[in-house]
Each structure stands twice: as structure tokens, then as C-alpha cells.
Design an enzyme around this catalytic site. Structure first.
Site, mmCIF file in Angstrom:
data_model
loop_
_atom_site.group_PDB
_atom_site.id
_atom_site.type_symbol
_atom_site.label_atom_id
_atom_site.label_comp_id
_atom_site.label_asym_id
_atom_site.label_seq_id
_atom_site.Cartn_x
_atom_site.Cartn_y
_atom_site.Cartn_z
ATOM 1 N N HIS A 75 0.774 -1.200 -0.134
ATOM 2 C CA HIS A 75 -0.106 0.016 -0.225
ATOM 3 C C HIS A 75 1.034 1.306 -0.185
ATOM 4 O O HIS A 75 0.192 2.440 0.060
ATOM 5 C CB HIS A 75 -1.014 0.166 1.199
ATOM 6 C CG HIS A 75 -2.127 -0.786 1.240
ATOM 7 N ND1 HIS A 75 -3.451 -0.505 0.528
ATOM 8 C CD2 HIS A 75 -2.322 -2.217 1.461
ATOM 9 C CE1 HIS A 75 -4.044 -1.475 0.742
ATOM 10 N NE2 HIS A 75 -3.735 -2.507 1.139
ATOM 11 N N LYS A 118 -10.025 13.581 3.734
ATOM 12 C CA LYS A 118 -9.030 12.346 3.825
ATOM 13 C C LYS A 118 -8.071 12.694 4.949
ATOM 14 O O LYS A 118 -8.207 13.817 5.543
ATOM 15 C CB LYS A 118 -8.136 12.228 2.462
ATOM 16 C CG LYS A 118 -7.745 13.679 1.933
ATOM 17 C CD LYS A 118 -6.895 13.637 0.708
ATOM 18 C CE LYS A 118 -7.826 13.597 -0.429
ATOM 19 N NZ LYS A 118 -7.538 12.095 -1.122
ATOM 20 N N ARG A 119 -7.382 11.932 5.200
ATOM 21 C CA ARG A 119 -6.313 12.085 6.411
ATOM 22 C C ARG A 119 -5.710 13.257 6.101
ATOM 23 O O ARG A 119 -5.407 13.576 4.996
ATOM 24 C CB ARG A 119 -5.557 10.559 6.524
ATOM 25 C CG ARG A 119 -6.041 9.660 7.162
ATOM 26 C CD ARG A 119 -6.564 10.148 8.578
ATOM 27 N NE ARG A 119 -5.351 9.852 9.649
ATOM 28 C CZ ARG A 119 -5.199 9.338 10.583
ATOM 29 N NH1 ARG A 119 -6.103 8.171 10.875
ATOM 30 N NH2 ARG A 119 -4.150 9.381 11.455
ATOM 31 N N LYS A 135 -0.543 14.666 1.003
ATOM 32 C CA LYS A 135 -1.969 14.984 0.222
ATOM 33 C C LYS A 135 -2.295 16.357 -0.180
ATOM 34 O O LYS A 135 -3.059 16.691 -0.836
ATOM 35 C CB LYS A 135 -2.908 14.349 1.251
ATOM 36 C CG LYS A 135 -3.020 12.835 1.461
ATOM 37 C CD LYS A 135 -4.192 12.363 2.267
ATOM 38 C CE LYS A 135 -4.008 11.010 2.381
ATOM 39 N NZ LYS A 135 -4.834 10.272 1.453
ATOM 40 N N THR A 192 -9.010 6.185 -2.895
ATOM 41 C CA THR A 192 -10.355 5.634 -3.062
ATOM 42 C C THR A 192 -11.365 6.645 -2.810
ATOM 43 O O THR A 192 -12.495 6.650 -3.480
ATOM 44 C CB THR A 192 -10.614 4.557 -2.267
ATOM 45 O OG1 THR A 192 -10.439 4.900 -0.729
ATOM 46 C CG2 THR A 192 -10.034 3.175 -2.399
ATOM 47 N N LYS A 214 -15.201 7.596 -5.005
ATOM 48 C CA LYS A 214 -16.481 7.768 -4.369
ATOM 49 C C LYS A 214 -17.020 9.203 -4.908
ATOM 50 O O LYS A 214 -18.362 9.140 -4.802
ATOM 51 C CB LYS A 214 -16.313 7.861 -2.836
ATOM 52 C CG LYS A 214 -15.801 6.545 -2.253
ATOM 53 C CD LYS A 214 -15.381 6.960 -0.630
ATOM 54 C CE LYS A 214 -14.271 5.918 0.019
ATOM 55 N NZ LYS A 214 -13.898 6.453 1.198
#
Ligand SMILES: *Cc1c(COP(=O)(O)O)cnc(C)c1O
Length: 823
Positions: free
Chosen positions: A368, A559-560, A565, A667, A671
């Protein structure tokens, strides 16, 4: 199970008898009168009735699986983020039943959505990895595969995030088990002994063969609890088995009699502490001994469980790889390779070579992350102290493996050093990712780009040795949760046009592609988006007291919180936009509500500083009368699956802006697109495949490629140069740096601006600013053209066929597990 059958009622939950079923549980099981039943009582009664229905189907599934002798999938994961169960279970049944439940609940004076909101999310995961595991269980059941999830029943899963007055995240411990949790069955009926410590003795058996005995161990029980996993419109109900620690001797009466109460219960406290808490960091393993023990604990219990079942069915051990496939979700369950060898060789008396062949055929591993700091290693000293026999087995695996390396690459000593399962630099450590590769027949990445980079970087030596072992399975999402349940209005529209087949076959949406060009369809699609936005706007008002306009673009990054990110890139756009509006209040750009949500690991100071800064910027902008509703910034606290289900259907713009090469797949991107959001994103993870699916003209791609990122870092990236040549960027950074948004503490801003400006800043935030701003300008322009925006939005939603987790699971089934469905 005993409990389940005791309360098994004469009034099953059936069409035409829903009211009787609920009243029966209320009165007979809960002892409540129907007239005085509270919302919680109705939730409890309905949940018990639904769970009993699931239990019946689960037992039938077990019987079918045993009869058919099909191969079972065991999905081992330290995290599962399931979300709520009630609606998920109800909507897996026939539509008519859900309708009747809805009406019955109404006739009892309640609303089913409010009833469902009584349920606590079992937050047994940190983020994407745990949610992926949950989506996979959903697909496995829906597709009719015999599958069991194995994990840990943490008392405290992920913390509850509270935002303080000063904008900072505070972590609150909250146990999902605090209030009776109805979705478990088989409480404590299954247990296995898990051993730690002690020593390893070699003896010779009657045939002169060396046998290893692991003795003087400290043991605990692993007690299994099952959560039932229904397949959508499928008779299959599988289970997720979660292990909880219990003492072998829960109470020492002799210590108690000597007045030492603490000593009397110490063993129980220690055993329970083993599964007390999930480590709340999803990207940097902290190397804590307790985490190591958790990993062994759940691996050992799970393997004993599945081997026990195999033996109980009187199937020969040598056929194990035809009966069972074990998927390792990241390296967290990597000890599976070693524990399975120990069980086969020491407990079941198998020859080493035969055991090794079986182990590799049984196991496969999903990688991952490529971040070097996220690759798990465990000190050899932990093994010496806690798993002495396993250390011997690791060494033996390593000897055999390095011989194979030497045979293929003779005289290449450095290669042996690089590939060894033991890192000999500094304190000696076992490399869990390498162990997983060596012990598996397949290793997959989770998006095409990620799988390529995995082969080319962290596992390049291994890919040279065993090229056929490496493969890709792009992640996917459960259509049922992320469309059918999260977006009932859009689901109804799709079903009206296509029938319900899309629920279990997302590719079916392709047939509706013409509708993007149909004005009436676009109108209805837009109205649905608007209704979803109104619902979220109401929630935002309740949570934050901020009023947002549903005419504004809902621009979301959920998201985290992590530097890779790049929530900060988003925030720089927010600040620049704010400045532009101050310069020119009549600027015709569309209104925006920029939403953030996500948790920061408690020990990740920069991530927590980012949350605080977002909240402080939000506070200033939202209260600046000059701005009005042209720009609002909202940080929605405590992001979890349930909140995600509310945000996704209301989003217009999906921010997927990680530094290229760093997001394995994502992911959340899937969504959002499935619910009609347009993506602004980098060429990273599954964004690339989303772009290919929706078409270049229906997505906003910007920024450096992975190769450009690598080159830029190699040149010595200088943030100061970016600032110097870009006035808009300079101005935005200066405003942050000045403490304008954090007047009480300038340092709150400076920690962040200093990081962005630090030489060689690893995530290259400022380097992508220009292109990001240009992409945002294109977003603005398109949003002003409502009809064209909606057209692209429709195309996005209808193009998500490839991103169903049903597709992912079929690929695992064909190319990794070699299995067929039972049904
Ligand atoms: C989908 C999901 C994630 C993963 O989001 P990414 O954008 O892929 O990082 C994390 N947390 C929750 C609750 C989710 O539902």
C-alpha cells in the site's frame, strides 16, 4: 450463538410482518412498551430483528460452503472501517422489505434515517486501507465468494476528533462498544491460545529428526467476535472475525486473599490491553512492542482458526492451498508467513520444503505504500524476547532465500545484503515487506502507477528475481455503500432508467451515457445534487454554525491530513482567492464553499498545525463581511465513514492533489466521481485511471508528473525560487506568514509557512502552485456554465464502472486466488 437462538423469535422479519417483528423484540427481548419506545429502543429492536435474519442466512451460507468444498478467502487486515450496519443490511434485502420497514417505523412515530443515526461507527481503522478492507468484504459477499475477514476487536478504534476553540484538533477516546453494539454474533464462543515469550528447545524424535518445542510461554486467549457481512441481493452472508484478548487465568484468588487486588487481576488487564487500542497513525509505524504483539496475536489466532476448520472438515493438509487463500492487507499481518510455517512444521509435522511450498501458495500480499519511512521493520530483539521460535524460522527462510539469490546472481554480495530479510545496519531488524514478498506467490500494488513504481523502486531486486510474482489490482469501492445507500436520490434515478442491475454491475451505467446529452436528465441530476447539498448545508450549520449557500460550488478535500496529500496547496488557493476578492469585490468568479475533513495522527505535529491553520483561516474568512457568501471555508470535524457518506453526494469538486508518486491509489477520488463530482487532481494513483475512464475533457489535471517530481528533487528544489518568480504566491504566503489569520499566536502560522519555504521541502507544494491556480481558473469558468458542468458531472458518475470493488475482487479471484464463487 447460544444467545441468538435463545432470543430467536417466532416472528421473523418478513414482508407483511415487519411491525410484529419490531414489536416482538421491543416487548419480549427489551422489555419496552411500544407506546413509550424511544428512538433508541426502536433502533435496538429493529437491529436485533435484522441481525437474526442475517444470522439465519449466515448459517445457511456456512452449510453451502462446507458442502461445496470451495476455496475460502481469508482477508487479514489490522483495520476495517465498516461504517454503520443497519441500513447496509436492510438494503441488501428486497426493496419491498426496506420500504415496509420505513413505513412501519414512521407509523411508530419515527424516521428511519434518524433511527439509523443511533448507530455508532465501529471505527476500527485509520483511513483508506481500512475502508478498502470493508469494501472488499462487501464485494466478496455480493459476488458469492466464501470469505472471512480477520482482524482485531479494538476497544478503542480511531479517536473522536474534536476541534477546540483555537482551531486545534483534540483527540477524545471513544469506545464503539460502550453502548451495547448489536451487530456481533457468537460472543466469545470461539477462542484460541496465543503464546508469547518463553524459549525454544530442540529435541530429536524417534526417527532422529530434529523437533522444536516452544516452551515456558506466557499465553493469552484470543476470543472471536463475528460481524456479519451481507451480500447485496445475494443469499451469501459472510463474517468478519475480530479477536479480543483475554487472560487464561482472569482472577488470581490467592493474590486477592493476600490483599493484593491489583495482582489478582493483572493478567486480565495485560491481556485486555493487547487489543485495547488501534495505533492512530496510518503512515509512519512507530515500532512499538505492543503493536508487534497485536500483529502476532491476530495472525496466530486467525491461522489456528482456519487450520482448525480445515482439519475439522477432514481435508488433508497438503491440499491447504486448494482450500484457503490468505490475503495480507499490507505488511501488518506479514507474520502469517512465519506462523504458518511454524504450525505446519512444528505442530503438524510437515517437512520444511513441503510446508514452504504450501505457505507460498496460500499467501499473497498487497503493498500500500512506497514511502520508505512507512515500510515496517521489527527489531530482531523483539523476536528474541517474544517469538524465539519464529526468529529461527525467519533465519531459515532467509538462508534458503539468499541461496536462491546467490544461485541466480553469483558473486553479487551487495545484492545479498540489499535483499536480506534482515537489515544489518544499526540494530538488526526484520524487513516485513521483504518477508511478505518472499512468502507470497503474488504481490500486488493498488493502482497501475503504484504497481509500476513498486516494481521499479522498493522491490526492484525482487522483480528481477521473480518478475511473474508482481501484479496490479487497482482499488475499488463498494457501490452499495457509496451510491445505493449514500445517494438514494441518484440511485432511484438510475434504477428508473436502467433497472437495478447497476447495483451489482456498475459497468451497466455505461448504457446510460446518452443521458449526459439529455436536457431533462441533466435537470433531474442537478436537482438531486442540489438536494444533497441542502442536506449537507444543514449539517454544516448544525456542526459549525456557518451558513453556506447551495448555489456555491462545494469544493471538497476529505481524507487523512498529511503533507503528501497537500491540503496546504488547497489552502494557498483559498488564501489567494480571498485576496483576489478583497482586491475586487465584484470579481465574477463563482461562489465556493471549500470543505476539509480528516484526522491527523496525534503525534504528527505538522498535520495538527495544518488543521489548526485551516480552522483559523476559516474563522477569519467566514467572518469577513466584505466576503459574504462568495467564499466560505469549513472544516468538518471527525471525518468517518458516516460523514463521508453525507459529503460525497453533495460535492461538486473533488480535490485529489497529492504530490505525484505518493498516493498509492486513493479511493475517495472514486467515491466522489461516482457521485458526480469533477476531479481536480495530479497524475497520481488511481487519478490517472479515472482520467482515462472519464476522458481528458471531463477532469482537471495539473502539476508535475512522478518523473518530474523525482527530477525536481534531484536538482535541489528551492521554494524561495518559486516565491520569487510568482507574485500571487508570494502574496498569499506573506499573508499567512504575517500572522493575519492567527493574531493570538503568530507562531501557529509560521510553523506552516516555514515548512513550505524550507529548502528541499519534500512534497513540492509551491512548485505546483502555478498550475494548480490555472486549473482552478478552468474549474471556475466551467462552473459558471451550469449545463456544461452538469454534463461532465453526469459523464463522471456514469464512467465509474471500472472502479467498483466488485471488479477488483474479480481480479483478485482470477489472477491471485484462483477461486470460483459458491453460487
Ligand atoms: C474513502 C475513505 C478514506 C480514503 O480517502 P482517500 O481520499 O483515498 O485518502 C479515508 N477515510 C474514510 C472514512 C473514507 O471513507
Amino acid at each position: 450463538m447460544a444467545q441468538t437462538s435463545a432470543i430467536r423469535s417466532a416472528v421473523p422479519l418478513r414482508l407483511g410482518a415487519v411491525r410484529e417483528a419490531i414489536v416482538d423484540r421491543l416487548e419480549r427481548v427489551l422489555g419496552k412498551s411500544t407506546e413509550n419506545a424511544t428512538r433508541r429502543d426502536i433502533y435496538d429492536a429493529l437491529s436485533i430483528a435484522v441481525r437474526e435474519e442475517l444470522t439465519e442466512r449466515w448459517i445457511a451460507t456456512g452449510q453451502r460452503v462446507a458442502r461445496a468444498r470451495v476455496k475460502r478467502i481469508c482477508y487479514l487486515s489490522m483495520e476495517f472501517l465498516l461504517g454503520r450496519s443497519l441500513i447496509n443490511a436492510l438494503s441488501s434485502f428486497e426493496d419491498e422489505l426496506l420500504t415496509e420497514v420505513r413505513e412501519t417505523v414512521e407509523s411508530l412515530g419515527h424516521d428511519l434515517d434518524h433511527i439509523a443515526a443511533e448507530e455508532e461507527d465501529p471505527g476500527l481503522g485509520n483511513g483508506g486501507l481500512g475502508r478498502l478492507a470493508a469494501c472488499f468484504l462487501d464485494s466478496l459477499a455480493t459476488l458469492g465468494y466464501a470469505a472471512t475477514g480477520y482482524g482485531i476487536r479494538y476497544d478503542y478504534g480511531i479517536f473522536t476528533q474534536v476541534i477546540e476553540k483555537d482551531g486545534a484538533q483534540r483527540e477524545v477516546a471513544s469506545s464503539w462498544l460502550g453502548f451495547h453494539y448489536f451487530w456481533e454474533t457468537g460472543q466469545g464462543g470461539i477462542r484460541h491460545r496465543v503464546r508469547f515469550g518463553g524459549q525454544c528447545r530442540a529435541t530429536r524424535d524417534d526417527h532422529g529428526r530434529v523437533r522444536y518445542e516452544w516452551v515456558d510461554t506466557q499465553d493469552v486467549w484470543a476470543v472471536g467476535y463475528d460481524l456479519l457481512i451481507p451480500g447485496n441481493r445475494s443469499p451469501t452472508v459472510n463474517h468478519l472475525r475480530l479477536w479480543s484478548g483475554r487472560a487464561i487465568t482472569p482472577f488470581r484468588i490467592e493474590a486477592f486473599n493476600h490483599g493484593n487486588y491489583a495482582a489478582a487481576v493483572a493478567e486480565q488487564v495485560d491481556a485486555k490491553n493487547l487489543t485495547r487500542v488501534l495505533y492512530p497513525d496510518d503512515s509512519t509505524p512507530q515500532g512499538k512492542e505492543l503493536r508487534f504483539k497485536q500483529q502476532y496475536f491476530f495472525v496466530s489466532a486467525s491461522l489456528q482458526d482456519l487450520l482448525g476448520q480445515h482439519m475439522a472438515e477432514r481435508r488433508p493438509l497438503k491440499d491447504l492451498s486448494n482450500a484457503i487463500a490468505v490475503q495480507l492487507n499490507d505488511t501488518h499481518p506479514a507474520l502469517t508467513v512465519v506462523e504458518l510455517m511454524r504450525l505446519l512444521v512444528d505442530t503438524y509435522d510437515m517437512e520444511w520444503a513441503a510446508a514452504w511450498k504450501i505457505t507460498r501458495e496460500v499467501c499473497s500480499y498487497t503493498n500500500h505504500t512506497l514511502l520508505p519511512e512507512a515500510l515496517e521493520t521489527w527489531p530482531v530483539s523483539f523476536f528474541e524476547r517474544l517469538l524465539p521460535r519464529h526468529l529461527q524460522i525467519v533465519y531459515q527462510i532467509n538462508r534458503d532465500f539468499l541461496e536462491e539469490v546467490s544461485a541466480k546472481f553469483p558473486q553479487d554480495l551487495d545484492r545479498r545484503r540489499r535483499m536480506s530479510l534482515i537489515n544489518e545496519d544499526g540494530d538488526r531488524r526484520v524487513r516485513m515487506a521483504y518477508l511478505s514478498v518472499v512468502g507470497s506467490h503474488r504481490v500486488n500494488g493498488v493502482a497501475k502507477l503504484h504497481s509500476r513504481l513498486m516494481r521499479e523502486t522498493i522491490f526492484s531486486d525482487f522483480a528481477q528475481l521473480w518478475p511473474e510474482r508482481f501484479t496490479n489490482v487497482t482499488n475499488g469501492i463498494a457501490v452499495r455503500r457509496w451510491l445505493k445507500q449514500a445517494n438514494p436520490l441518484l440511485s432511484a434515478l438510475l434504477t428508473e432508467k436502467l433497472g437495478p442491475a447497476w447495483e451489482n454491475d456498475l459497468e451497466d451505467l455505461e448504457r446510460l451515457k446518452w443521458a449526459a446529452d439529455d436536457a431533462d436528465f441533466r435537470h433531474r441530476f442537478r436537482e438531486i445534487k442540489r438536494a444533497n447539498k441542502e442536506r449537507l448545508a444543514k449539517t454544516i450549520h448544525q456542526l459549525l454554525g456557518v451558513t453556506v449557500s447551495v448555489d456555491a460550488m462545494f469544493d471538497v478535500q476529505v481524507k487523512r491530513i498529511h503533507e503528501y496529500k497537500r491540503q496546504l496547496l488547497n489552502l494557498l488557493h483559498v488564501v489567494a482567492r480571498y485576496q483576489r476578492l478583497l482586491d475586487n469585490p465584484d470579481d465574477p468568479m463563482p461562489k465556493r464553499v471549500v470543505m476539509f475533513a480528516g484526522k491527523a495522527a496525534p503525534g504528527y505535529h505538522m498535520a495538527k498545525a495544518i488543521i489548526k491553520l485551516i480552522n483559523n483561516i476559516a474563522h477569519v474568512i467566514n467572518n469577513d463581511a466584505r466576503i459574504g457568501d462568495k467564499l466560505k471555508v469549513c472544516f468538518l470535524p471527525d471525518y468517518d465513514v458516516t460523514l463521508a457518506q453525507e459529503i460525497m453526494p453533495a460535492a461538486d469538486l473533488s480535490e485529489q492533489i497529492s504530490t505525484a508518486g505518493m498516493e498509492a491509489s486513493g479511493t475517495g477520488n472514486m467515491k466522489l466521481s461516482l457521485n458526480g463530482a469533477l476531479t481536480i487532481g495530479t497524475l497520481d494513483g488511481a487519478n490517472i485511471e479515472i482520467k482515462d475512464a472519464v476522458g481528458d475533457e471531463n477532469i482537471f489535471i495539473f502539476g508535475m508528473t512522478t518523473e518530474e517530481v523525482v527530477a525536481r528533487r534531484a536538482q535541489g528544489y528551492s521554494p524561495a525560487d518559486e516565491v520569487a518568480r510568482n507574485p500571487a504566491l508570494k502574496r498569499a504566503i506573506e499573508l499567512i506568514d504575517s500572522g493575519y489569520f492567527t493574531p493570538d499566536n503568530i507562531f501557529d502560522s509560521k510553523v506552516v509557512s516555514d515548512r513550505l519555504l524550507s529548502h528541499g521541502e519534500h512534497f513540492l507544494v509551491l512548485a505546483d502552485f502555478d498550475e494548480y491556480m490555472a486549473a482552478q481558473a478552468r474549474v471556475d469558468e466551467l462552473f459558471l456554465n451550469t449545463d456544461e458542468w452538469t454534463r461532465k458531472s453526469v459523464i463522471n458518475a456514469l464512467s465509474m464502472g471500472p472502479f467498483s470493488s466488485d471488479r477488483s475482487i474479480r481480479e483478485y479471484a482470477d489472477s491471485i486466488w484462483a477461486i470460483k464463487p459458491v453460487l
